[in-house]
Scaffold this active site. Structure first.
Site, short mmCIF file in Angstrom:
data_model
loop_
_atom_site.label_atom_id
_atom_site.label_comp_id
_atom_site.label_asym_id
_atom_site.label_seq_id
_atom_site.Cartn_x
_atom_site.Cartn_y
_atom_site.Cartn_z
N SER A 193 0.81 -1.21 0.00
CA SER A 193 0.00 0.00 0.00
C SER A 193 0.85 1.27 0.00
O SER A 193 0.38 2.33 -0.37
CB SER A 193 -0.93 0.00 1.21
N ASP A 425 -3.07 6.70 11.79
CA ASP A 425 -2.29 6.01 10.75
C ASP A 425 -0.94 6.73 10.62
O ASP A 425 -0.86 7.85 10.10
CB ASP A 425 -3.05 6.05 9.42
N HIS A 428 1.10 5.31 6.34
CA HIS A 428 0.90 5.91 5.01
C HIS A 428 1.20 7.39 5.10
O HIS A 428 1.54 7.91 6.16
CB HIS A 428 -0.53 5.63 4.54
#
Ligand code: NAG
Ligand code: NAG
Ligand code: NAG
Ligand code: NAG
Length: 454
Positions: A193, A425, A428
């Site tokens: 990702s 998060d 990312h």
């Protein structure tokens, strides 16, 4: 980063192998019953924050959040394999590969003024006048909600305005130049990702530079394969989801085997691309319930080995696949280095400015990084190591933190935002944001290559 004198072929091969490894890792993690079935595309990068830092810094580091990626990803059958060639099968152990060393990961050159310099040695400069961000989230319709931090309520915007300033040269790149670099080309990202994060960034940079944005397309070839096309430029920017690069296979009894000697059959489709950007890493560090595979396989047999050895075998398989399948005069191969997380002691929550190099606390196992670098160096095909780890380590401010989406794909509620330990998060990156700089460095490296050729 590719200044070591090696042939283009050698540089290209290195990157391809690494990417493949990541691809498979991703598949393994998939299909955890715990999570609802995600939308086919969104699920690629959903990170579940089951384990999170127990306190913001400077509190002592909590136990490492071993596996924050928790992808619910169904393994799909590979497309019919016309040639039915086993793409990734590792060949006999031959240790006599020293004859043609791949390029050592090396400083990237300056592309603008023709002088060679290490693009990766530099510092972050807050420069609102420099034209960053390169695009606005609102302009890019396919940007995923997970990373559109400001749209998700992030109040500060300075993190979008930092420019990477290499020492002694410049690394400026605008959307128009990116578009030209993509003309008549296929640029393909393969990995997890974080490579998807980078794919989204480049697709948005190119999309927003187009004179006619209606002449574009997003194609979802499968749940692992997405293509952005700019029709007037015959340009495509593609993403293959393969977090381990090697193949993750669901067996008849529904257990998952990570096949250390094979790459996903689907990866055949990237052969012939003009540029391949691979990555792998994070998924190999997941342990316990978050580990994506039930067992490891080699030569069709169950094997047991330490994670590091498995990682090394997978990278060798990837490297060989690149050496056998990628034509170095046609395809330029990159391997993007580990993207740092900011958890534990250096927690990204509530951070709005970069840190200094003195405060960096390395997070990813050094041993795995050495395995990557060694494998790239021993490839026959030249691959460029896009060594963005250090410059990204400084960007503690650039993660979505609580301005992301929950597992239903909706922006976190106010209540959820108040529980950063569960929801933040720190893996990312916001877009626009740091991955735009990774792409600037990628394109700078490509541009230099073109100018060498012509
Ligand atoms: C990648 O960058 C890091 C940090 O700048 C450096 O320590 C490392 O040696 C680099 N790796 C290679 C292979 O150049
Ligand atoms: C379009 O791009 C592909 C590479 O992606 C290239 O092989 C092909 O020749 C290009 N077509 C034209 C008409 O230039
Ligand atoms: C976040 O940062 C602001 C300003 O630096 C500070 O006032 C606030 O208390 C911090 N919040 C938390 C929860 O740490
Ligand atoms: C921090 O960066 C400066 C300037 O780039 C460099 O001279 C110094 O050696 C770095 N310190 C560490 C600990 O990496």
């Amino acid at each position: 980063m590719d200044s070591v004198a090696t042939s283009p072929a050698q540089r290209w091969a290195l990157c391809s192998l690494l990417c493949l490894c990541l691809f498979y890792a991703g598949l393994l993690l998939g299909s955890r019953p715990f999570f609802p079935t995600p939308r086919p595309w969104e699920h690629f990068s959903r990170a579940q924050k089951l384990l999170a830092p127990s306190a913001p810094r400077p509190a002592p580091p909590p136990p490492p959040p071993a596996a924050a990626y928790h992808h619910d990803h169904d393994v799909v059958a590979p497309p019919p394999d016309a040639g039915s060639r086993d793409l990734g099968r590792e060949e006999q152990e031959d240790d006599d590969e020293g004859l043609a060393l791949g390029s050592a990961p090396a400083p990237a050159p300056a592309w603008e003024d023709g002088r060679e310099c290490d693009l990766l040695d530099g510092s972050w400069v807050h420069d609102p006048a420099a034209g960053y961000p390169l695009y606005q989230a609102a302009e890019c319709p396919f940007l995923s909600d997970q990373v559109t931090c400001r749209r998700n309520g992030r109040p500060d915007a300075a993190y979008e305005q930092w420019r990477w300033q290499p020492r002694g040269c410049s690394a400026r790149f605008r959307g128009k130049e990116a578009l030209e670099q993509c003309r008549n080309r296929r640029l393909v990202f393969v990995g997890d990702s974080l490579n998807r994060n980078m794919w989204e960034s480049l697709a948005c940079i190119i999309y927003t530079a187009l004179p006619d944005r209606s002449r574009t397309r997003i194609e979802d070839v499968s749940s692992e394969y997405r293509i952005f096309r700019a029709l007037d430029y015959n340009c495509s920017v593609e993403f293959f989801w393969s977090p381990f690069l090697v193949k993750l296979e669901t067996k008849q009894d529904q257990t998952k085997a990570l096949k250390l000697d094979q790459l996903p059959t689907m990866l055949k489709q990237v052969i012939g691309a003009d540029v391949l950007v691979f990555n792998t890493g994070h998924w190999w560090t997941h342990t316990g319930k978050l580990r994506a595979w039930d067992h490891l396989e080699r030569n069709g047999m169950l094997v047991e080995m330490e994670g590091e050895e498995a990682f090394n075998r997978a990278l060798r398989t990837w490297a060989r696949w690149v050496d056998h399948n990628i034509h170095p005069t046609r395809t330029r191969v990159f391997f993007r280095s580990i993207s740092p997380e900011h958890k534990s002691a250096n927690w990204c929550y509530n951070q709005s400015t970069p840190i200094t190099n003195e405060t960096i606390i390395p997070w990813f196992p050094k041993s795995l990084i050495s395995i990557v670098e060694r494998n790239i160096q021993s490839m026959k095909t030249p691959a460029t190591y896009l060594n963005i780890t250090h410059l990204s380590e400084l960007r503690i401010d650039a993660h979505p933190s609580v301005y992301t989406t929950n597992r239903d794909g909706k922006p976190l509620s106010t209540e959820q935002r108040q529980q950063p330990i569960i929801y933040a998060d720190c893996s990312h990156w916001c877009l626009p944001g740091l991955p735009d700089t990774w792409n600037v460095l990628l394109l700078a490296s490509l541009m230099r290559y073109s100018s060498n050729v012509h």
